[in-house]
Design a protein around this motif. Structure first.
Motif, PDB file in Angstrom:
ATOM      1  N   HIS A   7       0.832  -1.199   0.000  1.00 48.48           N
ATOM      2  CA  HIS A   7       0.000   0.000   0.000  1.00 48.48           C
ATOM      3  C   HIS A   7       0.869   1.252   0.000  1.00 48.48           C
ATOM      4  N   ARG A   9       1.442   4.736   1.466  1.00 42.09           N
ATOM      5  CA  ARG A   9       1.106   5.478   2.669  1.00 42.09           C
ATOM      6  C   ARG A   9       0.506   6.854   2.361  1.00 42.09           C
ATOM      7  N   LEU A  12      -3.057   6.619   1.158  1.00 42.22           N
ATOM      8  CA  LEU A  12      -3.919   6.269   2.278  1.00 42.22           C
ATOM      9  C   LEU A  12      -4.207   7.500   3.140  1.00 42.22           C
TER      10      LEU A  12
ATOM     11  N   ARG B 109      -3.192  -6.391  -0.464  1.00 39.44           N
ATOM     12  CA  ARG B 109      -2.427  -5.775   0.628  1.00 39.44           C
ATOM     13  C   ARG B 109      -2.570  -4.262   0.615  1.00 39.44           C
ATOM     14  N   ASP B 110      -3.760  -3.810   0.295  1.00 34.86           N
ATOM     15  CA  ASP B 110      -3.964  -2.365   0.232  1.00 34.86           C
ATOM     16  C   ASP B 110      -5.339  -2.046   0.806  1.00 34.86           C
ATOM     17  N   GLU B 163       5.801 -14.053   8.316  1.00 34.28           N
ATOM     18  CA  GLU B 163       5.906 -12.743   7.665  1.00 34.28           C
ATOM     19  C   GLU B 163       4.629 -11.914   7.859  1.00 34.28           C
ATOM     20  N   VAL B 166       4.325  -8.990  10.352  1.00 30.25           N
ATOM     21  CA  VAL B 166       5.120  -7.810  10.024  1.00 30.25           C
ATOM     22  C   VAL B 166       4.386  -6.958   9.005  1.00 30.25           C
ATOM     23  N   LYS B 167       3.835  -7.620   7.978  1.00 28.22           N
ATOM     24  CA  LYS B 167       3.075  -6.885   6.962  1.00 28.22           C
ATOM     25  C   LYS B 167       1.888  -6.174   7.611  1.00 28.22           C
ATOM     26  N   ILE B 170       2.818  -3.001   9.624  1.00 31.26           N
ATOM     27  CA  ILE B 170       3.090  -1.783   8.859  1.00 31.26           C
ATOM     28  C   ILE B 170       1.790  -1.153   8.353  1.00 31.26           C
ATOM     29  N   PHE B 171       0.923  -2.017   7.856  1.00 31.11           N
ATOM     30  CA  PHE B 171      -0.347  -1.533   7.307  1.00 31.11           C
ATOM     31  C   PHE B 171      -1.197  -0.862   8.388  1.00 31.11           C
ATOM     32  N   ASP B 174      -0.080   2.571   9.561  1.00 28.70           N
ATOM     33  CA  ASP B 174      -0.444   3.657   8.653  1.00 28.70           C
ATOM     34  C   ASP B 174      -1.930   4.007   8.784  1.00 28.70           C
ATOM     35  N   LEU B 175      -2.739   2.950   8.949  1.00 22.90           N
ATOM     36  CA  LEU B 175      -4.155   3.218   9.161  1.00 22.90           C
ATOM     37  C   LEU B 175      -4.364   4.050  10.417  1.00 22.90           C
TER      38      LEU B 175
END
Lengths: 272, 232
Positions: A7, A9, A12, B109-110, B163, B166-167, B170-171, B174-175
């Protein structure tokens, strides 16, 4: 190797930026409407006091005079609504209904009281909507049945005060009290039909019943006293005045008991 | 009240009752679909990542089938009355939004945008005064996603995928940064936002556990070099 991030950043965060604008816009408008609604409630309450004050003046034209002054004063409220029309345009009215309703109901209460003093009838849905429309007939927003009925339901409390205080201070008071009694009884019957459709109306109906009972007690006094003796009106006035002072002691007790039970909603209760 | 007025009011009220009943019917449908999707998505927590695509594929048709319900709602709700009736379907809609963002996250992943979810579920711009997806409901769906991802972080480790946490970490961070930008008033959304920190804490603990034990690829690679990621 760092874990791949799919994604973006900054994209977003840009989304959230637009949400911020939207949420701020909503909150600001909401605040503005709450303030306006409070002003409207205040003005309307003042109009109601004004109507009581003038209507009690002891002469033949006091009701019409009160209504006239009341309608004139309510123009201020109508002007506020005119200014709010863009805040309530389209689907916004329903979004902010909870903020708008309290003031609107108070306004309808004042307006319907003035209307009753003038015409002796219940103001129609159409007339209320027309009062909330521009001179060329475009509504500032569409009136809802629920606000209309809930506003009218508060009227009965005012009429109770009006009837009872008129008994001792206005020479046509006794006849008026009898009329008001019949009128409020009819209102109560009409509103009963709508209780399943309008939330909160049931609670207000309970208060209407109380008001009605107070007027009925007063009407009873009139009949009993005047039938026993063939008395001149001045003496009757004295007797009724005595009865009223005893009666209001009792009704205050009533009111207190009610507060313990159901609590809130006593915009219309209070000392007669 | 004169009879004319009584009749008029009765007319209004009867119509409202009718609308309410019709909406209820559609909301039941939407609710059923939302439950089905959540039911399938719950299996994500016990599915190896290779087996994930078919699972997600089975959710997609249900998501698309929301189109019918939404367009039915658009035909029932009278113009300009969106906010009057929306409470009836808010809960089901938020669940549907959650399903849409979850599927998208696991696929790409978004974070799918509000517009994206709105399109997926079949909202149309011209219905905006009757049915629409408001930011608030979208954000509720996104918070549900974070709630569920914190579970997924734990469960993926159980399934041997080191893994994933960890992904997710990060996501989700940001949210969280995104949510922090909003000026929320004291409402449900605000309370749910406040609870996000516990989800983040949980995810971080998982990341901490797997990196400390050098289970992730990045920490495995740095095994040879002095210290590795953890000391940074």
């Amino acid at each position: 190797m760092p874990t791949p991030i799919q994604h973006d950043r900054s994209v977003l965060l840009a989304h959230f930026e637009s949400f911020r604008t939207e949420i701020d816009d909503y909150n600001d408008r909401r605040e503005r409407l709450i303030k306006a609604s409070r002003d409207i409630t205040n003005l309307s309450k003042k109009v109601i006091f004004l109507l009581h004050r003038i209507a009690l003046e002891n002469d033949d034209t006091s009701y019409a005079r009160a209504a006239k002054r009341g309608f004139a004063k309510l123009c201020e409220v109508q002007n506020i609504y005119a200014g709010l029309s863009h805040e309530l345009a389209g689907d916004r009215y329903w979004r902010y209904q909870r903020q708008v309703s309290p003031g609107l109901q108070e306004y309808i209460e004042a307006l319907s009281f003035a209307h009753y003093l003038q015409h002796g009838t219940l103001i129609s849905f159409q007339t209320v909507q027309r009062s909330l429309s521009s001179p060329d007939g475009v509504p500032y927003f569409s009136l809802t049945v629920s606000d209309y009925l809930l506003g009218l339901s508060d009227l009965t409390g005012e009429l109770m005060r009006f009837a009872i205080s008129g008994l001792s201070s206005h020479k046509g008071g006794r006849a008026k009290a009898t009329q008001v009694c019949a009128f409020v009884r009819a209102c109560k019957a009409d509103f009963e039909h709508y209780t399943p459709f309008v939330p909160d109306l049931r609670k207000k109906q309970a208060i209407t019943s109380q008001s009605l009972e107070k007027i009925e007690d007063a009407a009873y006094t009139i009949v009993v006293r005047s039938s026993e003796y063939d008395l001149p009106p001045e003496i009757l006035d004295d007797i009724v005045a005595q009865s009223i002072s005893r009666f209001s002691d009792r009704s205050q007790k009533h009111a207190r008991g009610f507060e313990d039970g159901l609590g809130e909603d006593d915009a219309q209760e209070g000392p007669c | 009240m004169d009879t004319e007025d009584i009749e008029k009011l009765n007319g209004f009220l009867d119509k409202d009752v009718e609308i309410r009943e019709k909406i209820k019917e559609q909301v039941n449908e939407l609710d059923k679909k939302a439950r089905t999707m959540v039911g399938i998505l719950n299996r994500v927590h016990s599915t190896q990542s290779e087996a994930l695509p078919p699972l997600l594929d089975s959710v997609r048709p249900v998501l698309l089938s929301c189109h019918d319900t939404i367009s039915q709602l658009a035909s029932i709700v009278p113009g300009n009355q969106f906010w009057r009736w929306k409470d009836m379907w808010t809960n089901s809609l938020r669940t549907a939004v959650f399903s849409a963002v979850m599927v998208e996250y696991l696929t790409k992943r978004d974070l799918v945008s509000l517009q994206g979810v709105s399109d997926t579920l079949g909202f149309k711009a011209e219905w905006a005064d009757r049915v629409a997806l408001p930011a608030e409901d979208y954000l509720h769906g996104v918070i549900s996603l974070v709630n569920d991802l914190s579970r997924l972080a734990v469960n993926s480790v159980t399934l041997g995928d080191f893994e994933e946490p960890v992904k997710i970490s990060i996501f989700v961070k940001d949210l969280f940064a995104g949510f922090s930008m909003l000026n929320l008033k004291n409402d449900v959304l605000r309370r749910r936002f406040d609870s996000l920190k516990y989800d983040i804490k949980k995810i971080e603990e998982v990341v901490y556990d797997v990196s400390l034990r050098k289970l992730t690829t990045s920490s495995k690679e740095s095994k040879g070099t002095a210290g590795g990621d953890i000391e940074k």
